[in-house]
Write an enzyme that holds these catalytic residues in place. Sequence first.
Site, mmCIF file in Angstrom:
data_model
loop_
_atom_site.group_PDB
_atom_site.id
_atom_site.type_symbol
_atom_site.label_atom_id
_atom_site.label_comp_id
_atom_site.label_asym_id
_atom_site.label_seq_id
_atom_site.Cartn_x
_atom_site.Cartn_y
_atom_site.Cartn_z
ATOM 1 N N LYS A 202 7.830 -12.125 23.737
ATOM 2 C CA LYS A 202 8.731 -11.334 22.909
ATOM 3 C C LYS A 202 9.920 -10.911 23.759
ATOM 4 C CE LYS A 202 9.133 -7.168 20.123
ATOM 5 N NZ LYS A 202 8.445 -6.135 19.360
ATOM 6 N N LYS A 256 9.100 -14.742 19.790
ATOM 7 C CA LYS A 256 9.937 -13.866 18.965
ATOM 8 C C LYS A 256 11.165 -13.451 19.736
ATOM 9 C CE LYS A 256 9.726 -9.363 16.849
ATOM 10 N NZ LYS A 256 9.042 -8.111 16.787
HETATM 11 C C1 PBG Z 1 8.074 -3.188 17.128
HETATM 12 C C2 PBG Z 1 8.508 -4.415 16.462
HETATM 13 C C3 PBG Z 1 9.813 -4.879 16.351
HETATM 14 C C4 PBG Z 1 9.782 -5.981 15.521
HETATM 15 C C5 PBG Z 1 8.447 -6.196 15.171
HETATM 16 N N1 PBG Z 1 7.674 -5.239 15.774
HETATM 17 C C6 PBG Z 1 11.083 -4.305 16.856
HETATM 18 C C7 PBG Z 1 11.284 -4.034 18.267
HETATM 19 O O1 PBG Z 1 10.609 -4.564 19.153
HETATM 20 O O2 PBG Z 1 12.167 -3.215 18.531
HETATM 21 C C8 PBG Z 1 10.988 -6.741 15.067
HETATM 22 C C9 PBG Z 1 10.860 -7.523 13.809
HETATM 23 C C10 PBG Z 1 12.141 -7.920 13.185
HETATM 24 O O3 PBG Z 1 13.250 -7.729 13.733
HETATM 25 O O4 PBG Z 1 12.072 -8.459 12.065
HETATM 26 N N2 PBG Z 1 7.300 -3.218 18.200
#
Ligand code: PBG
Length: 333
Positions: A202, A256
Amino acid sequence: MKPTIASFPAARPRRLRRAPALRNLVRETTVTSDDLIWPIFVREGDGVEEPIASMPGVHRLSIDKAVSAAIEAQALGIPAICLFPYTDQALKTEDCADAWSPDNLVNRAIRAIKAAAPDVAIMTDVALDPYNINGHDGYVVDGEIVNDASVEALVKMTLAQADAGADIIGPSDMMDGRIGAMRNALERAGHQHVTILSYAAKYASAYYGPFRDAVGASGALKGDKKTYQMDPGNTDEALRMIERDLGEGADMVMVKPGQAYLDICQRVKSTFGAPTFAYQVSGEYAMIEAAAQNGWINGEAVMMESLMAFKRSGCDGVLTYYAPKAARILNGG
Ligand code: PBG
């Protein structure tokens, strides 16, 4: 394997592109509703479908509406939904205790959905950000996002979700050691069948902007997430993260964001062969929608092409806000 091709005119590749029947016959990659995981935002209330300005067509749903969405997912053949809470501002604290409350919004939603749509797998998000007064995925102590204490909290959150009936735990927090800690705790608690889909690679991405609005975390977030989410310049590190998480007991892994990271998806799938997913995140969705609303692109066609790209890169499936719309088209209407 090196592709062999005759020379022209023995080979005329256009022969196979001439008609839909021939194109359909030789297409290498397909998308079906089985490839989709539908992320759903839940909020308090009854009969509420609250639009999210930066994500046209996506709503925050009260639990009864989330139940209807899950029933729709079941009817559309979407195998899984993923729940994200829009937590009441008053419940956000420094210790994030609402995250593992058996009766928090997500856990109540899990129970209601399980009762009404038992065939849909329920995925959760494990991170402290919706519950944290600081908007971070882990605890903040003296300005630092601390690792080990955050993992302890995330394990409690995991167990509460598993107790409520979650099928797929989705740790998105990027703390070190969390997958092993969660897996051990699940085994010990008799939840050995609960799967973990680790957000293993991520990235610290600007594509999450609309999501942070959707869960009400953008106002709270102080600073950025670069001390725990990955640097967008790194590929080898992603492979190490995937290997580590699989080694700690993740059943599936995720990359991601999605479209800007298809090189990572491809390397992850070809290196490990594990079930691999991409998250087509909020910013990707918002960009397609904004261009479509301006009449600059054909939104539906770009949506389908973007989903195909995930499959082509090697992904087994995609978390996408387009899941219901795409499934309707894929099911012929
Ligand atoms: C939180 C989380 C995020 C997303 C999914 N879980 C945001 C972040 O890490 O700030 C993002 C999903 C999206 O942008 O559609 N832990």
